[in-house]
Design a protein around this motif. Structure first.
Motif, PDB file in Angstrom:
ATOM      1  N   VAL A   1       0.774  -1.216  -0.067  1.00  0.00           N
ATOM      2  CA  VAL A   1       0.031   0.051  -0.322  1.00  0.00           C
ATOM      3  C   VAL A   1       0.987   1.009  -0.313  1.00  0.00           C
ATOM      4  CG1 VAL A   1      -1.585   1.262   0.874  1.00  0.00           C
ATOM      5  CG2 VAL A   1      -1.989  -1.433   1.098  1.00  0.00           C
ATOM      6  N   VAL A   2       1.151   1.968  -1.403  1.00  0.00           N
ATOM      7  CA  VAL A   2       1.302   3.353  -1.095  1.00  0.00           C
ATOM      8  C   VAL A   2       0.610   4.947  -0.803  1.00  0.00           C
ATOM      9  CG1 VAL A   2       2.484   4.883  -2.434  1.00  0.00           C
ATOM     10  CG2 VAL A   2       3.096   2.601  -3.114  1.00  0.00           C
ATOM     11  N   VAL A   3       1.363   5.270   0.664  1.00  0.00           N
ATOM     12  CA  VAL A   3       0.321   6.452   0.814  1.00  0.00           C
ATOM     13  C   VAL A   3       1.198   7.681   0.481  1.00  0.00           C
ATOM     14  CG1 VAL A   3      -1.151   6.995   2.944  1.00  0.00           C
ATOM     15  CG2 VAL A   3      -0.786   4.728   3.227  1.00  0.00           C
ATOM     16  N   THR A   4       0.174   8.322  -0.049  1.00  0.00           N
ATOM     17  CA  THR A   4       0.792   9.446  -0.740  1.00  0.00           C
ATOM     18  C   THR A   4      -0.404  10.888   0.167  1.00  0.00           C
ATOM     19  OG1 THR A   4       1.802   9.284  -2.295  1.00  0.00           O
ATOM     20  CG2 THR A   4       1.752  11.475  -1.966  1.00  0.00           C
ATOM     21  N   THR A   5       0.636  11.788   0.939  1.00  0.00           N
ATOM     22  CA  THR A   5       0.213  12.203   2.102  1.00  0.00           C
ATOM     23  C   THR A   5       0.778  13.807   1.510  1.00  0.00           C
ATOM     24  OG1 THR A   5       0.742  11.439   3.587  1.00  0.00           O
ATOM     25  CG2 THR A   5      -0.096  13.770   4.577  1.00  0.00           C
ATOM     26  N   MET A   6      -0.559  14.422   0.487  1.00  0.00           N
ATOM     27  CA  MET A   6      -0.861  15.556  -0.158  1.00  0.00           C
ATOM     28  C   MET A   6      -1.005  16.949   1.243  1.00  0.00           C
ATOM     29  SD  MET A   6      -1.721  14.113  -4.114  1.00  0.00           S
ATOM     30  CE  MET A   6      -3.023  13.921  -2.815  1.00  0.00           C
ATOM     31  N   HIS A   7      -0.702  18.176   0.315  1.00  0.00           N
ATOM     32  CA  HIS A   7      -1.363  19.834   0.670  1.00  0.00           C
ATOM     33  C   HIS A   7      -2.362  20.089   0.332  1.00  0.00           C
ATOM     34  CE1 HIS A   7       0.249  18.283   5.170  1.00  0.00           C
ATOM     35  NE2 HIS A   7       1.294  17.879   4.041  1.00  0.00           N
ATOM     36  N   TRP A   8      -3.781  20.891   0.526  1.00  0.00           N
ATOM     37  CA  TRP A   8      -4.117  21.860  -0.271  1.00  0.00           C
ATOM     38  C   TRP A   8      -3.216  22.629  -0.321  1.00  0.00           C
ATOM     39  CZ3 TRP A   8      -7.374  19.477  -2.815  1.00  0.00           C
ATOM     40  CH2 TRP A   8      -8.636  18.416  -1.682  1.00  0.00           C
ATOM     41  N   ASN A   9      -3.155  23.501  -2.066  1.00  0.00           N
ATOM     42  CA  ASN A   9      -2.881  25.176  -2.316  1.00  0.00           C
ATOM     43  C   ASN A   9      -3.935  25.970  -1.402  1.00  0.00           C
ATOM     44  OD1 ASN A   9      -2.097  27.221  -3.358  1.00  0.00           O
ATOM     45  ND2 ASN A   9      -2.101  26.971  -4.852  1.00  0.00           N
ATOM     46  N   MET A  10      -3.448  25.864  -0.031  1.00  0.00           N
ATOM     47  CA  MET A  10      -4.325  27.625   0.317  1.00  0.00           C
ATOM     48  C   MET A  10      -4.145  28.526  -0.658  1.00  0.00           C
ATOM     49  SD  MET A  10      -5.573  24.960   2.593  1.00  0.00           S
ATOM     50  CE  MET A  10      -6.798  26.270   3.917  1.00  0.00           C
ATOM     51  N   ASP A  11      -3.359  29.046  -1.323  1.00  0.00           N
ATOM     52  CA  ASP A  11      -3.328  30.895  -2.074  1.00  0.00           C
ATOM     53  C   ASP A  11      -4.315  30.127  -3.297  1.00  0.00           C
ATOM     54  OD1 ASP A  11      -1.681  31.447   0.156  1.00  0.00           O
ATOM     55  OD2 ASP A  11       0.284  30.687  -1.405  1.00  0.00           O
ATOM     56  N   TYR A  12      -4.899  29.202  -3.591  1.00  0.00           N
ATOM     57  CA  TYR A  12      -5.926  28.996  -4.618  1.00  0.00           C
ATOM     58  C   TYR A  12      -6.962  29.622  -4.588  1.00  0.00           C
ATOM     59  CZ  TYR A  12      -7.575  27.004  -8.886  1.00  0.00           C
ATOM     60  OH  TYR A  12      -7.882  26.624 -10.849  1.00  0.00           O
ATOM     61  N   GLU A  13      -7.099  30.742  -4.643  1.00  0.00           N
ATOM     62  CA  GLU A  13      -8.220  31.215  -5.566  1.00  0.00           C
ATOM     63  C   GLU A  13      -9.633  31.168  -5.460  1.00  0.00           C
ATOM     64  OE1 GLU A  13      -7.614  35.544  -6.281  1.00  0.00           O
ATOM     65  OE2 GLU A  13      -6.233  35.292  -4.019  1.00  0.00           O
ATOM     66  N   ASP A  14      -8.889  30.601  -6.526  1.00  0.00           N
ATOM     67  CA  ASP A  14     -10.150  29.606  -7.790  1.00  0.00           C
ATOM     68  C   ASP A  14     -10.596  28.001  -6.572  1.00  0.00           C
ATOM     69  OD1 ASP A  14     -10.489  32.256  -8.820  1.00  0.00           O
ATOM     70  OD2 ASP A  14      -9.441  31.250 -10.640  1.00  0.00           O
ATOM     71  N   PHE A  15     -10.248  27.755  -6.033  1.00  0.00           N
ATOM     72  CA  PHE A  15     -10.527  26.937  -5.203  1.00  0.00           C
ATOM     73  C   PHE A  15     -12.300  25.918  -4.960  1.00  0.00           C
ATOM     74  CE2 PHE A  15     -11.426  23.190  -2.460  1.00  0.00           C
ATOM     75  CZ  PHE A  15     -10.959  22.810  -2.514  1.00  0.00           C
ATOM     76  N   ASP A  16     -12.613  24.980  -6.505  1.00  0.00           N
ATOM     77  CA  ASP A  16     -13.879  24.325  -6.233  1.00  0.00           C
ATOM     78  C   ASP A  16     -13.775  23.188  -6.239  1.00  0.00           C
ATOM     79  OD1 ASP A  16     -16.502  23.328  -7.644  1.00  0.00           O
ATOM     80  OD2 ASP A  16     -16.519  25.389  -7.160  1.00  0.00           O
TER      81      ASP A  16
END
Length: 274
Positions: A34-49
Motif C-alpha cells: 500500500v502506497v500512501v501519499t500525504t498531500m496538502h491543499w494549495n491554500m493560495d488557490y483563490e479559485d478552489f472549488d
C-alpha cells in the motif's frame, strides 16, 4: 554480556517481525503493498472549488488510474479529524514491489493516450496541480493477513479511522504467540463487528518509522465510529467472558506494542475510488 544479549534478542525479534513475514496469506489477488501519499491543499488557490477538484481527479481516475493494470486499487481521503486540516491522502495498492515502479511509467503512457495533444495534456496537468501544494510525503506499507474486505465499492462517502501503533520487541516474545493472539482477536472481534465494513492491517515496508503498525477501519458514519468501539468491547467480553482471563490475554498481547498510538479520521471520497 548483558548488552550483547539484549542486542542479539533485539535483532532476532526484528527478524521475526520483518514485514515480509506479515505478507498476506490469502489468494494472490490481494495486494501486497500500500502506497500512501500525504498531500496538502494549495491554500493560495483563490479559485478552489471542491466540485471542480472532484471532477478533475475523476477524469484522471477514469482515463488513467482505472486503466492502469498495475494499480489494484486507488482512493482519496480528505481531512476530518487530524492535526493538519490542509492534508489529504491518496492511497494506491499494488500486487508486488515491482509494480510500484512500473505503475508510474504506465500512468505516463495512459496519459499520452488520453490527451495525445501535448498542449492539452500539459494544460490538464497544470489545472490539476493547482489544487495542491508542492510538499508531499510517501510511505509504503506491507499488507498483513486478517483483513476484512469491503463487499462492494462504496456508493457514498464513508469514514476511515486510522490507528497508528508501534511494535515493541519483547525478549520473551515469539511470532507464533503474537500471530495466535492477533488472529483470534480479529476473528472474534473485528470480523464480527457489523459496524466495521472493512478492516485493513498494515506494517511498515518503507518510510520513516519501522515500528509502525497501521490499521484502517471503514465505517458508514461518525455515529457508527463511536458505536464501533462499544461493540468491540461487547464482542471481547462475549469471546472471553472471564474477566481475569480477558485481562491476562490483554497483557500478553500488549507486550508486543509500546502502548503509544495516534488516531486519524478521514472522509473517503466515494467518487474517486478504483
Amino acid at each position: 554480556m548483558k548488552t550483547t544479549k539484549h542486542y542479539f534478542f533485539a535483532i532476532a525479534t526484528l527478524l521475526l517481525f520483518n514485514f515480509s513475514v506479515f505478507a498476506q496469506d490469502e489468494a494472490p489477488t490481494r495486494p501486497e503493498y500500500v502506497v500512501v501519499t500525504t498531500m496538502h491543499w494549495n491554500m493560495d488557490y483563490e479559485d478552489f472549488d471542491m466540485k471542480e477538484w472532484i471532477a478533475t481527479e475523476k477524469e484522471y481516475m477514469e482515463k488513467v488510474t482505472k486503466k492502469n493494470e498495475l494499480v489494484m486499487g486507488a482512493s482519496f481521503y480528505t481531512h476530518r479529524y487530524t492535526p493538519d486540516n490542509t492534508e489529504l491522502i491518496y492511497v494506491q495498492t499494488h500486487a508486488n514491489w515491482e509494480d510500484i515502479d512500473k505503475a508510474g511509467d504506465r500512468n505516463g503512457e495512459l496519459a499520452k493516450e488520453a490527451w495525445p495533444d501535448e498542449d492539452e495534456r500539459n494544460a490538464f496537468f497544470d489545472k490539476r496541480q493547482m489544487y495542491y501544494a508542492d510538499m508531499h510525503s510517501d510511505e509504503i506499507y506491507a499488507t498483513m493477513s486478517g483483513a476484512k474486505l469491503m463487499g462492494e465499492a462504496p456508493a457514498e462517502d464513508m469514514i476511515l479511522y486510522v490507528r497508528k501503533s508501534h511494535f515493541a520487541f519483547p525478549e520473551d516474545g515469539t511470532f507464533k504467540e503474537f500471530k495466535e493472539l492477533r488472529d483470534e482477536f480479529l476473528e472474534k472481534v473485528f470480523h464480527k463487528n457489523e459496524l466495521i465494513k472493512a478492516y485493513y492491517p498494515n506494517s511498515h515496508a518503507w518510510g520513516a518509522d519501522r515500528t509502525e503498525y497501521v490499521e484502517g477501519f471503514m465505517v458508514n458514519s461518525m455515529t457508527d465510529l463511536d458505536e464501533m468501539f462499544n461493540r468491540n468491547t461487547e464482542l471481547a467480553k462475549e469471546a472471553w467472558p472471564d474477566e481475569a482471563a480477558r485481562k491476562e490475554r490483554g497483557k500478553k498481547a500488549g507486550k508486543y506494542f509500546t502502548g503509544v498510538h495516534g488516531d486519524y479520521i478521514y472522509t473517503l471520497v466515494s467518487e474517486l475510488t478504483k
